[in-house]
Design an enzyme around this catalytic site. Structure first.
Site, PDB file in Angstrom:
ATOM      1  N   SER A  53      45.123  40.279  70.794  1.00 21.78           N
ATOM      2  CA  SER A  53      44.305  40.101  69.579  1.00 21.78           C
ATOM      3  C   SER A  53      44.469  38.761  68.874  1.00 21.78           C
ATOM      4  O   SER A  53      43.661  38.432  68.002  1.00 21.78           O
ATOM      5  CB  SER A  53      44.635  41.197  68.571  1.00 21.78           C
ATOM      6  OG  SER A  53      43.807  42.288  68.775  1.00 21.78           O
TER       7      SER A  53
ATOM      8  N   TYR B 162      35.058  39.276  75.723  1.00 17.23           N
ATOM      9  CA  TYR B 162      36.098  39.792  74.817  1.00 17.23           C
ATOM     10  C   TYR B 162      37.355  40.177  75.615  1.00 17.23           C
ATOM     11  O   TYR B 162      38.473  39.811  75.257  1.00 17.23           O
ATOM     12  CB  TYR B 162      35.558  40.997  74.024  1.00 17.23           C
ATOM     13  CG  TYR B 162      36.640  41.682  73.231  1.00 17.23           C
ATOM     14  CD1 TYR B 162      37.162  41.101  72.079  1.00 17.23           C
ATOM     15  CD2 TYR B 162      37.177  42.901  73.655  1.00 17.23           C
ATOM     16  CE1 TYR B 162      38.191  41.709  71.376  1.00 17.23           C
ATOM     17  CE2 TYR B 162      38.195  43.519  72.958  1.00 17.23           C
ATOM     18  CZ  TYR B 162      38.695  42.914  71.811  1.00 17.23           C
ATOM     19  OH  TYR B 162      39.726  43.513  71.123  1.00 17.23           O
TER      20      TYR B 162
ATOM     21  N   VAL C 112      48.915  43.083  70.395  1.00 19.92           N
ATOM     22  CA  VAL C 112      49.694  44.204  70.932  1.00 19.92           C
ATOM     23  C   VAL C 112      50.689  43.818  72.028  1.00 19.92           C
ATOM     24  O   VAL C 112      51.537  44.614  72.386  1.00 19.92           O
ATOM     25  CB  VAL C 112      48.810  45.341  71.496  1.00 19.92           C
ATOM     26  CG1 VAL C 112      48.174  46.150  70.403  1.00 19.92           C
ATOM     27  CG2 VAL C 112      47.791  44.817  72.475  1.00 19.92           C
TER      28      VAL C 112
ATOM     29  N   LYS D 260      41.493  36.470  68.682  1.00 17.03           N
ATOM     30  CA  LYS D 260      40.360  36.695  67.766  1.00 17.03           C
ATOM     31  C   LYS D 260      40.211  35.554  66.755  1.00 17.03           C
ATOM     32  O   LYS D 260      39.101  35.201  66.356  1.00 17.03           O
ATOM     33  CB  LYS D 260      40.562  38.024  67.022  1.00 17.03           C
ATOM     34  CG  LYS D 260      40.433  39.230  67.953  1.00 17.03           C
ATOM     35  CD  LYS D 260      40.885  40.527  67.308  1.00 17.03           C
ATOM     36  CE  LYS D 260      40.653  41.679  68.295  1.00 17.03           C
ATOM     37  NZ  LYS D 260      41.363  42.892  67.972  1.00 17.03           N
TER      38      LYS D 260
ATOM     39  N   TYR E  44      46.874  43.723  61.214  1.00 14.60           N
ATOM     40  CA  TYR E  44      46.463  45.130  61.297  1.00 14.60           C
ATOM     41  C   TYR E  44      46.510  45.757  59.901  1.00 14.60           C
ATOM     42  O   TYR E  44      46.272  45.056  58.915  1.00 14.60           O
ATOM     43  CB  TYR E  44      47.350  45.893  62.304  1.00 14.60           C
ATOM     44  CG  TYR E  44      47.295  45.306  63.708  1.00 14.60           C
ATOM     45  CD1 TYR E  44      46.087  45.215  64.393  1.00 14.60           C
ATOM     46  CD2 TYR E  44      48.428  44.856  64.343  1.00 14.60           C
ATOM     47  CE1 TYR E  44      46.032  44.697  65.684  1.00 14.60           C
ATOM     48  CE2 TYR E  44      48.389  44.337  65.634  1.00 14.60           C
ATOM     49  CZ  TYR E  44      47.184  44.253  66.292  1.00 14.60           C
ATOM     50  OH  TYR E  44      47.127  43.735  67.557  1.00 14.60           O
TER      51      TYR E  44
HETATM   52  N1  GLU Z   1      42.768  44.157  74.157  1.00 16.25           N
HETATM   53  C1  GLU Z   1      43.090  44.977  73.035  1.00 16.25           C
HETATM   54  C2  GLU Z   1      41.940  45.860  72.640  1.00 16.25           C
HETATM   55  O1  GLU Z   1      40.828  45.409  72.638  1.00 16.25           O
HETATM   56  C3  GLU Z   1      43.533  44.098  71.908  1.00 16.25           C
HETATM   57  C4  GLU Z   1      44.492  44.843  71.119  1.00 16.25           C
HETATM   58  C5  GLU Z   1      45.277  44.011  70.144  1.00 16.25           C
HETATM   59  O2  GLU Z   1      46.020  43.104  70.518  1.00 16.25           O
HETATM   60  O3  GLU Z   1      45.164  44.333  68.958  1.00 16.25           O
HETATM   61  O4  GLU Z   1      42.113  47.003  72.296  1.00 16.25           O
END
Ligand code: GLU
Length: 335
Positions: free
Chosen positions: A81, A206, A276, A84, A258
């Site tokens: 994540s 993504y 994660v 992003k 988060y």
């Molecule tokens: N590839 C994970 C998902 O799309 C990303 C999760 C993360 O790092 O928050 O669920």
């Protein structure tokens, strides 16, 4: 009399972070937290479950290009994540603030990062740091077809890390095969006109961005680039236009950790993003980028050791953006 302060100048560091002091503090924090085994490794795909709970690294890159690293600084892992943040910057460059804001909000949400939820009124995903928002920003990345879009995204990552970027194909394939919630979100957003019909292309992009291979050192350079107004301090390459750095840092500050983002802002007081796989990036504007990597996660999905280390670094060096008390009269969290 006219006052013309340079508003972009950093506040004078009242607790100077000298290159003499930093390595010993990083060593100390690493030793202090290495033996703690709290938390759990993400296991929703086999590639993440293989992580070693002992992996632990702290790296700092300053805006004048100095680097300090302890622990497993060259251990590679997928960025997940944390990507992003950077894809949001590319979407802003591709379309400008207003068009991106029309498709993705900037409101924090107490929901889980993968919640299938859109803003009731606007039908936008809440912010670019949750999965729905990240899929929407990814769908905005320009290019002539899937390969061109991927290449543009990889070129963007290359500007931040300063070397050729690689994707971990097994992770990409696993994310792609198991990402049903992400597919559901994409369809919901298509239904409300928030993304276009090239859903599979956007989802692949993504999943590919989540599969970028980095090490802790790379992450600190990426964070330092944001701290340095979009310029990679090691290569002097402009990775993202300076005018969008404030947008990126704002959503990192309010939504990057988060559903711990509020407490993080309160305690650490710096823009950050976690993933994660156990990475956290922290931006200290005009001073440095900090990265911590340790795959043991707390209940919210943030690196357990990472959160502890960042809380301590912020406290010790007075890094909280709103800290204004002189060093000898600061309150500790426990006070
Ligand atoms: N590839 C994970 C998902 O799309 C990303 C999760 C993360 O790092 O928050 O669920």
């Amino acid at each position: 009399m006219t006052l013309t302060p340079d508003l972009r100048s950093p506040q004078p560091a009242d607790t100077p972070i000298s290159s003499d002091l930093l390595p010993s503090v990083l060593e100390e924090l690493h030793t202090q937290h290495q033996s703690l085994r709290s938390g759990k490794i993400a296991d929703y795909i086999p590639e993440l479950a293989k992580a070693n709970p002992d992996w632990f690294s702290i790296c700092v890159t300053t805006v004048d290009g100095q680097q300090f690293a302890v622990g497993d600084a060259e251990q590679r892992f997928t960025i997940q994540s944390i990507s992003k943040v950077f894809v949001y910057g590319l979407a802003l460059e591709d379309h400008g603030r207003d068009r991106v804001l029309a498709k993705v909000g900037v409101e924090p949400t107490g929901d889980a990062f993968n919640a299938i939820v859109l803003d009731e009124q606007s039908k936008r995903p809440y912010n670019p740091m949750v999965n729905a928002g990240a899929i929407a920003t990814t769908s905005l990345i320009k290019g002539h077809g899937a390969t061109d879009r991927l290449n543009r995204m990889l070129a963007m990552f290359e500007r931040y890390v300063g070397h050729e970027p690689y994707l971990d194909m097994p992770t990409f394939m696993s994310e792609r095969t198991t990402g049903h919630r992400n597919r559901a979100m994409a369809h919901l957003m298509l239904n409300f006109g928030m993304i276009d019909e090239k859903i599979d292309e956007a989802l692949d992009l993504y999943f590919q961005q989540c599969s970028l291979l980095v090490d802790c050192r790379d992450l600190s350079v990426m964070a330092a680039t944001l701290a340095n107004r979009g310029v990679n301090p090691l290569t002097n390459v402009q990775a993202v236009s300076a005018c969008y750095v404030r947008d990126i840092l704002s959503v990192m500050y309010t939504c990057g950790m988060y559903n711990f983002a509020g407490e993080w802002a309160y305690k650490v007081g710096l823009p950050a993003k976690s993933g994660v796989s156990g990475g956290i990036i922290v931006v200290v504007p005009d001073r440095m980028g900090i990265a911590v990597f340790s795959p043991l996660l707390d209940a919210r999905g943030n690196s357990w050791r990472g959160v502890k280390v960042c809380e301590e670094l912020s406290q010790r060096f007075g890094l909280h953006l709103f800290e204004c008390a002189p060093p000898d009269s600061r309150c500790n969290h426990s006070d």
